[in-house]
Design a protein around this motif. Structure first.
Motif, PDB file in Angstrom:
ATOM      1  N   GLY A  64      -7.136 -16.614  12.715  1.00 61.07           N
ATOM      2  CA  GLY A  64      -7.375 -18.042  12.862  1.00 61.07           C
ATOM      3  C   GLY A  64      -8.159 -18.655  11.727  1.00 61.07           C
ATOM      4  N   GLU A  65      -8.998 -17.860  11.035  1.00 58.86           N
ATOM      5  CA  GLU A  65      -9.823 -18.395   9.963  1.00 58.86           C
ATOM      6  C   GLU A  65      -9.382 -17.917   8.584  1.00 58.86           C
ATOM      7  OE1 GLU A  65     -13.988 -17.853  10.622  1.00 58.86           O
ATOM      8  OE2 GLU A  65     -13.920 -18.641  12.671  1.00 58.86           O
ATOM      9  N   ARG A  66      -8.212 -17.326   8.492  1.00 59.46           N
ATOM     10  CA  ARG A  66      -7.786 -16.709   7.231  1.00 59.46           C
ATOM     11  C   ARG A  66      -7.428 -17.741   6.181  1.00 59.46           C
ATOM     12  NH1 ARG A  66      -4.376 -11.407   7.741  1.00 59.46           N
ATOM     13  NH2 ARG A  66      -6.269 -11.093   8.975  1.00 59.46           N
ATOM     14  N   SER A  67      -7.966 -17.510   4.960  1.00 67.23           N
ATOM     15  CA  SER A  67      -7.656 -18.408   3.849  1.00 67.23           C
ATOM     16  C   SER A  67      -7.358 -17.649   2.558  1.00 67.23           C
ATOM     17  CB  SER A  67      -8.824 -19.373   3.601  1.00 67.23           C
ATOM     18  OG  SER A  67     -10.006 -18.654   3.291  1.00 67.23           O
ATOM     19  N   GLY A  68      -7.388 -16.310   2.597  1.00 67.22           N
ATOM     20  CA  GLY A  68      -7.120 -15.500   1.418  1.00 67.22           C
ATOM     21  C   GLY A  68      -6.271 -14.302   1.776  1.00 67.22           C
ATOM     22  N   THR A  69      -5.795 -13.593   0.749  1.00 66.74           N
ATOM     23  CA  THR A  69      -4.927 -12.445   0.983  1.00 66.74           C
ATOM     24  C   THR A  69      -5.417 -11.182   0.284  1.00 66.74           C
ATOM     25  OG1 THR A  69      -3.498 -13.047  -0.886  1.00 66.74           O
ATOM     26  CG2 THR A  69      -2.901 -13.922   1.285  1.00 66.74           C
ATOM     27  N   ASP A  70      -6.606 -11.228  -0.315  1.00 64.63           N
ATOM     28  CA  ASP A  70      -7.132 -10.013  -0.935  1.00 64.63           C
ATOM     29  C   ASP A  70      -7.430  -8.988   0.151  1.00 64.63           C
ATOM     30  OD1 ASP A  70      -9.162 -12.031  -0.256  1.00 64.63           O
ATOM     31  OD2 ASP A  70     -10.602 -10.468  -0.794  1.00 64.63           O
ATOM     32  N   GLY A  71      -7.274  -7.719  -0.189  1.00 58.44           N
ATOM     33  CA  GLY A  71      -7.558  -6.667   0.788  1.00 58.44           C
ATOM     34  C   GLY A  71      -6.685  -6.743   2.019  1.00 58.44           C
ATOM     35  N   THR A  72      -5.375  -6.968   1.809  1.00 56.92           N
ATOM     36  CA  THR A  72      -4.465  -7.158   2.945  1.00 56.92           C
ATOM     37  C   THR A  72      -4.518  -6.004   3.936  1.00 56.92           C
ATOM     38  OG1 THR A  72      -2.944  -8.558   1.711  1.00 56.92           O
ATOM     39  CG2 THR A  72      -2.025  -7.385   3.589  1.00 56.92           C
ATOM     40  N   LEU A  73      -4.568  -4.784   3.442  1.00 54.05           N
ATOM     41  CA  LEU A  73      -4.584  -3.634   4.336  1.00 54.05           C
ATOM     42  C   LEU A  73      -5.874  -3.602   5.155  1.00 54.05           C
ATOM     43  CD1 LEU A  73      -3.372  -1.050   5.419  1.00 54.05           C
ATOM     44  CD2 LEU A  73      -4.187   0.146   3.368  1.00 54.05           C
ATOM     45  N   TYR A  74      -6.991  -3.881   4.521  1.00 53.65           N
ATOM     46  CA  TYR A  74      -8.268  -3.947   5.247  1.00 53.65           C
ATOM     47  C   TYR A  74      -8.212  -5.034   6.309  1.00 53.65           C
ATOM     48  CZ  TYR A  74     -13.326  -4.492   5.959  1.00 53.65           C
ATOM     49  OH  TYR A  74     -14.588  -4.579   6.504  1.00 53.65           O
ATOM     50  N   PRO A 115       0.837  -1.196   0.000  1.00 55.18           N
ATOM     51  CA  PRO A 115       0.000   0.000   0.000  1.00 55.18           C
ATOM     52  C   PRO A 115       0.874   1.249   0.000  1.00 55.18           C
ATOM     53  CG  PRO A 115       0.105  -0.917   2.205  1.00 55.18           C
ATOM     54  CD  PRO A 115       0.811  -1.899   1.297  1.00 55.18           C
ATOM     55  N   THR A 116       0.367   2.311  -0.573  1.00 55.65           N
ATOM     56  CA  THR A 116       1.065   3.594  -0.478  1.00 55.65           C
ATOM     57  C   THR A 116       0.870   4.155   0.928  1.00 55.65           C
ATOM     58  OG1 THR A 116      -0.857   4.894  -1.142  1.00 55.65           O
ATOM     59  CG2 THR A 116       0.560   4.019  -2.912  1.00 55.65           C
ATOM     60  N   GLY A 117       1.700   5.134   1.251  1.00 54.08           N
ATOM     61  CA  GLY A 117       1.556   5.775   2.557  1.00 54.08           C
ATOM     62  C   GLY A 117       0.176   6.373   2.771  1.00 54.08           C
ATOM     63  N   PRO A 118      -0.352   7.135   1.799  1.00 53.82           N
ATOM     64  CA  PRO A 118      -1.700   7.693   1.968  1.00 53.82           C
ATOM     65  C   PRO A 118      -2.780   6.618   2.092  1.00 53.82           C
ATOM     66  CG  PRO A 118      -0.500   8.946   0.324  1.00 53.82           C
ATOM     67  CD  PRO A 118       0.356   7.758   0.660  1.00 53.82           C
ATOM     68  N   GLU A 119      -2.652   5.508   1.354  1.00 56.70           N
ATOM     69  CA  GLU A 119      -3.624   4.414   1.485  1.00 56.70           C
ATOM     70  C   GLU A 119      -3.579   3.835   2.896  1.00 56.70           C
ATOM     71  OE1 GLU A 119      -3.768   2.600  -3.081  1.00 56.70           O
ATOM     72  OE2 GLU A 119      -2.291   1.838  -1.641  1.00 56.70           O
ATOM     73  N   PHE A 120      -2.388   3.586   3.392  1.00 60.42           N
ATOM     74  CA  PHE A 120      -2.238   3.031   4.735  1.00 60.42           C
ATOM     75  C   PHE A 120      -2.836   3.968   5.781  1.00 60.42           C
ATOM     76  CE2 PHE A 120      -0.052   2.413   8.746  1.00 60.42           C
ATOM     77  CZ  PHE A 120      -0.017   1.026   8.890  1.00 60.42           C
ATOM     78  N   ASP A 121      -2.501   5.246   5.675  1.00 59.56           N
ATOM     79  CA  ASP A 121      -3.001   6.205   6.653  1.00 59.56           C
ATOM     80  C   ASP A 121      -4.519   6.295   6.629  1.00 59.56           C
ATOM     81  OD1 ASP A 121      -0.435   6.741   7.446  1.00 59.56           O
ATOM     82  OD2 ASP A 121      -0.262   8.629   6.330  1.00 59.56           O
ATOM     83  N   ALA A 122      -5.112   6.335   5.446  1.00 57.28           N
ATOM     84  CA  ALA A 122      -6.561   6.478   5.340  1.00 57.28           C
ATOM     85  C   ALA A 122      -7.282   5.304   5.975  1.00 57.28           C
ATOM     86  CB  ALA A 122      -6.971   6.622   3.877  1.00 57.28           C
ATOM     87  N   VAL A 123      -6.812   4.085   5.704  1.00 61.70           N
ATOM     88  CA  VAL A 123      -7.489   2.896   6.229  1.00 61.70           C
ATOM     89  C   VAL A 123      -7.236   2.729   7.721  1.00 61.70           C
ATOM     90  CG1 VAL A 123      -7.619   0.370   6.092  1.00 61.70           C
ATOM     91  CG2 VAL A 123      -7.499   1.730   4.000  1.00 61.70           C
ATOM     92  N   MET A 124      -5.991   2.822   8.142  1.00 59.67           N
ATOM     93  CA  MET A 124      -5.674   2.580   9.552  1.00 59.67           C
ATOM     94  C   MET A 124      -6.204   3.689  10.452  1.00 59.67           C
ATOM     95  SD  MET A 124      -4.283  -0.393   9.499  1.00 59.67           S
ATOM     96  CE  MET A 124      -3.445  -0.646  11.057  1.00 59.67           C
ATOM     97  N   HIS A 125      -6.183   4.913   9.982  1.00 60.42           N
ATOM     98  CA  HIS A 125      -6.719   6.005  10.801  1.00 60.42           C
ATOM     99  C   HIS A 125      -8.233   5.883  10.947  1.00 60.42           C
ATOM    100  CE1 HIS A 125      -3.150   9.041  10.395  1.00 60.42           C
ATOM    101  NE2 HIS A 125      -2.768   7.837  10.765  1.00 60.42           N
ATOM    102  N   THR A 126      -8.920   5.534   9.854  1.00 56.18           N
ATOM    103  CA  THR A 126     -10.376   5.426   9.924  1.00 56.18           C
ATOM    104  C   THR A 126     -10.810   4.211  10.729  1.00 56.18           C
ATOM    105  OG1 THR A 126     -10.570   6.459   7.744  1.00 56.18           O
ATOM    106  CG2 THR A 126     -12.497   5.278   8.559  1.00 56.18           C
ATOM    107  N   ASN A 127     -10.203   3.066  10.472  1.00 56.78           N
ATOM    108  CA  ASN A 127     -10.676   1.816  11.051  1.00 56.78           C
ATOM    109  C   ASN A 127     -10.112   1.520  12.441  1.00 56.78           C
ATOM    110  OD1 ASN A 127     -11.890   1.594   8.580  1.00 56.78           O
ATOM    111  ND2 ASN A 127     -10.770  -0.212   7.912  1.00 56.78           N
ATOM    112  N   VAL A 128      -8.961   2.098  12.767  1.00 60.10           N
ATOM    113  CA  VAL A 128      -8.307   1.751  14.030  1.00 60.10           C
ATOM    114  C   VAL A 128      -8.136   2.964  14.947  1.00 60.10           C
ATOM    115  CG1 VAL A 128      -6.354   0.585  15.110  1.00 60.10           C
ATOM    116  CG2 VAL A 128      -7.046  -0.054  12.796  1.00 60.10           C
ATOM    117  N   LEU A 129      -7.462   3.995  14.452  1.00 58.84           N
ATOM    118  CA  LEU A 129      -7.191   5.151  15.295  1.00 58.84           C
ATOM    119  C   LEU A 129      -8.481   5.798  15.796  1.00 58.84           C
ATOM    120  CD1 LEU A 129      -5.178   7.134  16.549  1.00 58.84           C
ATOM    121  CD2 LEU A 129      -5.188   8.404  14.385  1.00 58.84           C
TER     122      LEU A 129
END
Length: 222
Positions: A134-144, A89-103
């Motif tokens: 524990g239930e992960r079987s795919g890697t799409d949407g890694t940042l999400y 992910p780019t820096g702006p992509e990471f910031d947008a997702v992590m700030h909205t969903n976590v911070l």
């Protein structure tokens, strides 16, 4: 009249929650980022507050407005998916997702949870099965996926801190839902997902504190 707080009610699951709780006679306090969305919530009969979950001052202003409130249930719904690719992910992509969903949750939970303590209320965050390790079987949407795993960690910490004050804290997977994020081909309508989420939250007791649950109450592995 019981009171529910819904953070992120401009559309999709949050908006449907506001509508269903109002139909059942609850007092609804809801937030949205844009004034026109707040106006739409008022039209439903909700008390609306403008909130940008990415803005610390906006969150602080909400805390001031809610200072004397006592609520029975709270839902933190606001979230974004971000890039669909599985890597770099780019820096702006990471910031947008992590700030909205976590911070935002890290900032909001210490404000919201104490409002639930007097009523021994319930705090729910909208997570995703995609955040399960524990239930992960795919890697799409890694940042999400990473953001929802982090949100689950925040919720688990909250369950320890605020569970001691009588607040039941739950992370929920809403299902694959027909929203802008889930797409029109998803398995669940927004109405049915919200119906299940509300019913499950209503029936869990303090013994479920710190759980990760499907919309229908099925436990999900962390």
């Amino acid at each position: 009249m019981p009171t529910v707080l819904i953070v992120g009610a401009s559309r999709g699951i949050g908006h449907e929650m506001a509508a269903q709780y109002r139909q059942d006679g609850w007092r609804v306090i809801a937030t949205a980022r844009k004034q026109e969305d707040c106006d739409g919530l008022v039209a439903l009969g909700a008390e609306a507050h403008q909130l940008d979950v990415l803005d610390a001052e906006s969150i602080a202003a909400l805390a001031w407005r809610l200072d004397d409130e006592k609520i029975d249930s709270a839902w933190l719904v606001a979230g974004v998916y971000g890039p669909a690719h599985g890597s770099f992910p780019t820096g702006p992509e990471f910031d947008a997702v992590m700030h909205t969903n976590v911070l935002s949750a890290m900032r909001l939970i210490p404000i919201v949870a104490p409002l639930l303590a007097d009523s021994k209320g319930k705090l729910a965050v909208l997570s995703s099965r995609m955040g399960s390790i524990g239930e992960r079987s795919g890697t799409d949407g890694t940042l999400y996926r990473a953001s929802k795993a982090a949100l689950n960690s925040v919720l688990k910490d909250a369950s320890i801190t605020y569970g001691a004050q009588g607040v039941t804290c739950i992370a929920f997977h809403p299902g694959w839902v027909q929203t802008d994020m889930g797409g029109s081909g998803a398995a669940l309508t927004v109405h049915d997902s919200v119906r299940d989420l509300r019913a499950t939250l209503a029936t869990v007791d303090a013994g479920a504190n710190g759980s990760f649950l499907n919309h229908d109450g099925e436990p999900i592995a962390w």
